[in-house]
Design an enzyme around this catalytic site. Structure first.
Site, PDB file in Angstrom:
ATOM      1  N   GLY A 127       3.402 -42.869  12.081  1.00  0.00           N
ATOM      2  CA  GLY A 127       4.323 -43.917  12.514  1.00  0.00           C
ATOM      3  C   GLY A 127       5.383 -44.166  11.472  1.00  0.00           C
TER       4      GLY A 127
ATOM      5  N   LYS B 147       3.172 -32.469   4.540  1.00  0.00           N
ATOM      6  CA  LYS B 147       1.835 -31.903   4.265  1.00  0.00           C
ATOM      7  C   LYS B 147       1.802 -30.395   4.439  1.00  0.00           C
ATOM      8  CE  LYS B 147       0.959 -32.760   8.912  1.00  0.00           C
ATOM      9  NZ  LYS B 147       2.103 -33.609   9.169  1.00  0.00           N
TER      10      LYS B 147
ATOM     11  N   VAL C 116      10.879 -41.125   9.737  1.00  0.00           N
ATOM     12  CA  VAL C 116      10.391 -41.655   8.464  1.00  0.00           C
ATOM     13  C   VAL C 116      11.555 -41.976   7.527  1.00  0.00           C
ATOM     14  CG1 VAL C 116       8.996 -41.160   6.429  1.00  0.00           C
ATOM     15  CG2 VAL C 116       8.178 -40.474   8.683  1.00  0.00           C
TER      16      VAL C 116
ATOM     17  N   GLU D  46       3.347 -35.382  20.372  1.00  0.00           N
ATOM     18  CA  GLU D  46       4.630 -34.677  20.439  1.00  0.00           C
ATOM     19  C   GLU D  46       4.728 -33.923  21.771  1.00  0.00           C
ATOM     20  OE1 GLU D  46       6.716 -34.471  17.722  1.00  0.00           O
ATOM     21  OE2 GLU D  46       5.407 -35.299  16.149  1.00  0.00           O
TER      22      GLU D  46
ATOM     23  N   VAL E  24      -0.669 -37.374   3.600  1.00  0.00           N
ATOM     24  CA  VAL E  24      -1.991 -37.457   4.221  1.00  0.00           C
ATOM     25  C   VAL E  24      -2.276 -38.895   4.648  1.00  0.00           C
ATOM     26  CG1 VAL E  24      -4.473 -37.113   3.900  1.00  0.00           C
ATOM     27  CG2 VAL E  24      -2.865 -35.596   2.742  1.00  0.00           C
TER      28      VAL E  24
ATOM     29  N   LYS F 279      -4.112 -31.371   5.988  1.00  0.00           N
ATOM     30  CA  LYS F 279      -4.391 -32.585   5.204  1.00  0.00           C
ATOM     31  C   LYS F 279      -5.694 -32.432   4.427  1.00  0.00           C
ATOM     32  CE  LYS F 279      -1.920 -35.525   8.505  1.00  0.00           C
ATOM     33  NZ  LYS F 279      -2.067 -36.229   9.801  1.00  0.00           N
TER      34      LYS F 279
END
Lengths: 431, 431
Positions: B302, B105, B14, B190, B132, B205
């Site tokens: 993503g 989160k 990210v 993962e 979230v 979340k």
């Protein structure tokens, strides 16, 4: 708790809904805005008219000066439809130092530049979440939440009346006129539904979204549009047979340096999210280059959904968020348009064509040849037998990708054939 | 043009996406924020590691003090996962006078009250759109756009890994373990998928959304949850046969004065919008008392979708909107919780039950009697013949509305019958 005094101009359906939210649910605005939104004055034309909200007598007035000259009213929800006197009132409100919230898409689509420039000059703001897609917060989502993105395309079902009618035609196989009458009975269509069913309403909303998402400055009347008012239920049936649903789509998408922009009845692949938006609902599919595809779905009209958007704007304005957004976005400013509309005839896509042809040998060849002359190639053909006793049968053709201009030209040519009766039906195909 | 200097902590997937948006698309932030967001420093653990973004050498550092002590960095995207050192770094950033944007989160679900209180004390803000549903702007929509509403219910598909696996099990009829392996190969799961498939990620979340939408203060670990990791593909098949799709739903809905709150594999009526959310996508259906039902759909994870949300927060913070929202919403403050979670056993709904029973007379009667003892009434039964050579056959029962507690108790009782093999499968049914 701090208080922001609010005025409302116009207590029609939406205005009454806004008044109700402010009067009956003050605790919410306290919770979400950290302050009370206090309805100080509501201006109506006719004091004697019955309304579906109970207002304290001191709030109701037929004199707009009571809002304009009220030193403590900071924000006004201007909820009168049409162009005049809505435009003049809006200017007066701004000149009296009020920030304005409006649901009037026609006004913005027509006079956006003038109103926004004036607001900027005066240091005031205009919020307009309710002007497009009713309760769906599409203005905030595009204007703020997707700021990191270049929006690539926006496909919207923006007119609930049309969507209700189309859904019903699909479900019941009923003719347009019958479904329209039912929609009017149920309150989903106005007594004069012209603006809804001829695509004008959707084009006005699209003009606003295209400006917000792409910086385009277009006169909504220049947006090529076709409504659903000429739609034959036979085409609904054929579309269904081929696995599609017909939707009135408002399209804005970047193609090269320009914007493809139009409102058209479109065959959308059944099972895709937009195809499955039923009843009077709206939906907007937005693709951003970072976020990818997003879909927003909800009520595009109606008293409380629209009031929900107006009150959200009132809160945003009262707490100061609108002022910031209004300033940073510079909407309808004198800045050059970031993008202009492409020539519609150059827009690329697949098309659904339907001709009523006299049933004799050689007709299909003749039509195929005419399409070929315009470089329009055929993907599939659907031809049922003529009905008992009829010499005329419907010939449905799905094209491969071509341009709108080539498809239009071919149709014109084909319509002139002796063996073809009436005009050709031509619709976009997506997905 | 004004400049806001930005720091990033953590250049993982990210973080690299955020850096790219800031470095490569500065014109956008100029256009949408009226200012440049200038990436001044990016802090990484290992300077030598290869990354998928090109950073000027002066930007990259492995010393967090370069951000903490930088007088001109105003906003920091804190993009380290997990609880520590993320928590300590977040506190240090706030104490150094930085506003913080985060996608973490787990950190908020666990330490929200501490972090938000500290930010308030210090006059700083925390923005968390990316925490979230990735690219779907659900935080802004609930926190701002729906301010005029009392949210009544929120049903979310909040874990993309689970949704990808469930979609594949439906499409291919493949077993859980096989689809999980495929998801891992494709990067949708993962190496250790536990938190995704056991419902923990969705519960974290949900805790954040339940606080935002309802003012509930719940420890995410107290949210009743079932994951998809024990799901038998046979149940996917039976659900399909009855016209349903299985989704991992995070549910928060007002019932009486309290909140029904859980994460559960749920049979959702096929054809409804939530049921049709396929692949790794997320969607949230929110019902507000004014706006009615809304659906938000998009990429829940993503690199670039999440970066889209982080950069939107950076822009909101740079222009001053976050400061206002942070103040007015008073999240995780010392205010009393507006609503508390109901006893899960009292939650009402319909259930899907499946028992593997030994094929002999009287079993169905015995099971029906056990259900009846708990006041659970049967809506429909699906019983296929036993497979060739097997004495055991699956008995699928759809109940009428009952409580979670009654269904659980009946299942426990039934599982103890000699004629029943193994545990009962029990899932919620919606729509």
């Amino acid at each position: 708790m701090d208080k922001t005094k609010v005025g409302i101009i116009g207590l029609g359906t939406v205005g009454s809904g806004v008044a109700r939210l402010l009067l009956d649910f003050g605790d919410r605005t306290g919770r979400h805005a950290g302050r009370t939104l206090w309805l100080e004055k509501a201006v109506v034309r006719d004091l004697a008219k019955a309304r579906d909200c109970d207002l304290p007598a001191s709030v109701l007035t037929d004199d707009i000066e009571e809002v304009l000259n009220h030193p403590e009213i900071e924000v006004v929800a201007q909820l009168i439809g049409g162009l005049e006197p809505a435009r003049t009132i809006m200017l007066k409100l701004l000149e009296s130092g009020k920030d304005v919230v409006t649901a009037n898409k026609a006004l913005l689509a027509q006079h956006g530049p003038e109103l926004f420039d004036r607001a900027r000059e005066l240091g005031r703001s205009i919020a307009f979440e309710a002007s497009v897609a009713g309760g769906i917060p599409i203005i905030a989502n595009i204007g703020q939440c997707l700021s990191a993105n270049q929006i690539e395309s926006l496909f919207g079902i923006l007119n609930g009346t049309s969507n209700f009618i189309l859904s019903k035609m699909h479900e019941d196989g009923a003719a347009y006129a019958d479904v329209l009458a039912e929609a009017q009975r149920l309150g989903y269509a106005e007594a004069d539904p012209t603006m809804d069913v001829d695509g004008a309403d959707a084009a006005q909303k699209l003009a606003i979204l295209a400006h917000l998402a792409f910086g385009a400055r277009v006169d909504w009347q220049d947006i090529p549009r076709t409504g659903i008012d000429k739609l034959d239920v036979a085409d609904v049936r054929y579309a269904q047979e081929m696995g599609y649903k017909i939707k009135l789509l408002a399209v804005a998408q970047l193609v090269g340096d320009g914007l493809e922009l139009h409102v058209s009845p479109t065959l959308v692949k059944a099972g895709t999210p937009l195809a499955e938006v039923g009843g009077p609902f709206n939906a907007i599919r937005v693709v951003g280059d970072a976020v990818g595809p997003l879909l927003f779905y909800g009520a595009g009209a109606g008293q409380m959904p629209t009031a929900s958007a107006v009150v959200a704007d009132l809160i945003d304005t009262a707490v100061g968020r609108t002022k910031i957004t209004f300033k940073t976005l510079e909407l309808w400013s004198n800045r050059q348009a970031r993008v202009t509309a492409n020539d519609y005839a150059q827009a690329k896509g697949r098309f659904y064509l339907r001709a009523n042809v006299v049933d004799h040998p050689g007709v299909l060849a003749q039509i195929a040849t005419a399409l070929g002359r315009q470089q329009v190639s055929i993907a599939s053909v659907l031809q049922h037998e003529a009905e008992e006793g009829s010499q005329v049968l419907p010939l449905v053709i799905m094209t491969h990708e071509t341009t709108e201009g080539a498809a239009a030209k071919a149709c014109e040519e084909i319509a002139a054939f002796k063996s073809v009766q009436g005009d050709l039906v031509r619709m976009w195909v997506r997905g």
